[in-house]
Every structure is written in C-alpha cells, then in structure tokens.
Design an enzyme around this catalytic site. Structure first.
Site, mmCIF file in Angstrom:
data_model
loop_
_atom_site.group_PDB
_atom_site.id
_atom_site.type_symbol
_atom_site.label_atom_id
_atom_site.label_comp_id
_atom_site.label_asym_id
_atom_site.label_seq_id
_atom_site.Cartn_x
_atom_site.Cartn_y
_atom_site.Cartn_z
ATOM 1 N N HIS A 94 0.904 -1.023 -0.132
ATOM 2 C CA HIS A 94 -0.023 0.061 0.097
ATOM 3 C C HIS A 94 0.736 1.345 -0.049
ATOM 4 O O HIS A 94 0.372 2.341 -0.193
ATOM 5 C CB HIS A 94 -0.959 0.049 1.269
ATOM 6 C CG HIS A 94 -0.347 0.220 2.539
ATOM 7 N ND1 HIS A 94 -0.078 -0.752 3.267
ATOM 8 C CD2 HIS A 94 -0.150 1.458 3.191
ATOM 9 C CE1 HIS A 94 0.434 -0.159 4.470
ATOM 10 N NE2 HIS A 94 0.418 1.392 4.262
ATOM 11 N N ASP A 125 0.548 -7.801 1.886
ATOM 12 C CA ASP A 125 0.759 -6.507 2.006
ATOM 13 C C ASP A 125 2.420 -6.235 1.966
ATOM 14 O O ASP A 125 2.985 -5.527 3.065
ATOM 15 C CB ASP A 125 0.399 -5.732 3.159
ATOM 16 C CG ASP A 125 0.237 -3.959 2.862
ATOM 17 O OD1 ASP A 125 0.679 -3.441 1.931
ATOM 18 O OD2 ASP A 125 -0.140 -3.347 3.885
ATOM 19 N N SER A 173 4.718 4.608 9.885
ATOM 20 C CA SER A 173 5.555 3.632 10.310
ATOM 21 C C SER A 173 5.269 2.413 9.379
ATOM 22 O O SER A 173 5.852 1.319 9.535
ATOM 23 C CB SER A 173 5.395 3.171 11.720
ATOM 24 O OG SER A 173 3.922 2.807 11.954
#
Length: 281
Positions: A94, A125, A173
């Site tokens: 993402h 991801d 983060s």
C-alpha cells in the site's frame, strides 16, 4: 500530465537499464552486533538503533491521478534496505500503490534517491523497491537481515520507523522493520489501530522466498485454490458430529490443534472444484 515510467530494473532479465546484471546469489548481509556479557540491554538496543537508522528510509509517494482506490496526493511511509549492494528496499504494497506514482527515499543523512517499483505481492501487503546504489554520495546503508524463524511469542521487539524507534507504531511507520535485540528483522509492520498500541505485523517467510526468487531472475509463482475457508474451533466440530478423538488418534501430530478449516465457498471450475465440497473440514 505525468506518465508512469518503466522501472530501470527487470526481475525477468535481471539487469539494469545499462545492461549490467544483478548477482542472483547474494543474500541479505547480516550486521547483527556482538556484545559482551557486561553490556546492558539498553546499550544493546542503542547499538541496534545506530545500525538500523542507517538502513531505514523515509519514503515519499506522490500519486499523480486518482486510480482504483488511490487518491491523488502525497503520502509518507517507511522502508528498509535488505540488499545494499543491489539497492533493494522492502516496504508495503500500500506504500508502493498500484496507481501511477513516483517515489523517493530519504536516508538518515538526508540524502534522497529515486525509487523504482520492482515487485508488489498480489495478496500480501509487501513490496520491493529498487534504487541505484551509485546515486548515494555519503550514505552507507547496511542490509538488515531477514530472520522469519526468530519471530516467537514473547520476543522483545522494537519497530524502527523513519521517525522514531518504539515498541508501538504510529502514522508513517508502514513498512518499518520489526527488529529483535540482535538487529535482525523478524516481521514487517503493515499498520496499526488508531489511538491504541495495537499493531499489525506481517511474517517474513513469504517475503524471503519472494526475494530469493526475484534475485534468480524469475517471477514468484503465485496461485490460489479459489476457495474460501473458515476456521472452526473444536467445540463447533464436536457439535457438527466430527469424531475428533478418532481423528486425532489417526493423526497424532494434530492432537494439539484447536480447530479445523471448513470449506465456506468454492469458485466454479476452480482447481478444487469436484475435489472439495462446501462444508468439508
């Protein structure tokens, strides 16, 4: 109008645009610190931070147009070097996005380099960026070793993002390494729950396998059974009439399992159509 630029590296040809090749057999370099028995845990963590900050980068992504679920604009996140010689950075899918976008990485010494998308996983991801190591003038990043088997319950960890080092996570983060006290990455941070200290970490087993495949100049093989499974606890299985005692006698390796997977749905003409049925365990 901005256009999408073809990456200067190809996992298929395993070459830079200038024709030079990438060594396929290089593994992430381990720079885990060594300590004496007199070193305190705080000193050991401080040493880990000093090494990690050289390899953790601040990633800026500029999405140029609205595309799919992505909105045009700028976002910031984290990534970290897993191969310094070949310029490979691990982050989240993402973060890379599937939209037309440009990316830059800023190292600890504020040096900035352009990132090119190399690979993103279609399911999990994670994604790999590439940069040209020759573009760095003074930064000396060292690869953070990926150690998926070290992730165990109760392990003391730190999440090293581009802005801070902590046990929890915050905005920006995404893509940060989850490190143990020896400086090895044991997981990848993929997100967190707002206003809490709860974080979501991705195991590294699939990531390591994918990276090794890409280094060999091949595309990772990804497939699916095209079926959905639902975990059911033992209590449900007993009510459903499954003879768990007999099953676990036949398969003692599964005697400590807390449940089984139930087939919830199957896509017609899928690889398991005719072999599995909805309701199978």
């Amino acid at each position: 109008m901005s256009s999408f630029v073809t990456p200067p590296y190809s996992p298929i040809t395993n070459r830079f645009v200038d024709g030079s090749s990438i060594a396929p057999s290089i593994s992430p370099i381990s720079h885990a610190p060594s300590f004496s028995s007199t070193d305190s845990r705080q000193d050991r963590w401080s040493h880990v931070f000093d090494l990690a900050f050289k390899s953790v980068v601040h990633i800026t992504t500029n999405v140029h147009v609205n595309f799919d679920t992505h909105t045009a604009g700028q976002t910031t996140a984290t990534g970290f070097v897993v191969d310094a010689e070949n310029g490979i950075i691990l982050s989240n899918r993402h973060v890379m996005t599937c939209a037309p976008a440009t990316h830059r990485a800023r190292f600890e010494n504020t040096e900035s380099v352009r990132l090119m998308p190399w690979y993103y996983d279609p399911v999990f991801d994670f994604a790999f960026f590439k940069y040209n190591p020759k573009d760095l003038q003074t930064a000396t990043p060292e690869a953070i070793r990926l150690a998926p088997d070290k992730a165990i319950e109760g392990l003391e960890i730190r999440v090293i993002s581009c802005d801070a080092a902590a046990a929890g996570t915050s905005g920006g983060s995404s893509g940060a390494p989850v490190l143990d006290i020896e400086g090895d990455a044991v997981a990848l941070n993929v997100g967190g729950i707002s206003k809490t200290q709860q974080s979501l970490f991705l195991p590294l087993h699939r990531i390591v396998k994918t990276l090794d495949t890409l280094r060999q100049g091949s595309m990772p093989m990804r497939g699916t059974l095209q079926a959905m499974f639902q975990f059911e606890p033992n209590e449900f299985l007993v009510k459903a009439g499954l003879p768990l005692k007999d099953i676990y006698i036949m398969y003692p390796a599964f005697a400590t399992n807390k449940g089984m997977l139930r087939v919830d749905s199957i896509v017609p003409d899928s690889p398991v159509a005719g072999k599995l049925m909805v309701g199978d365990f």
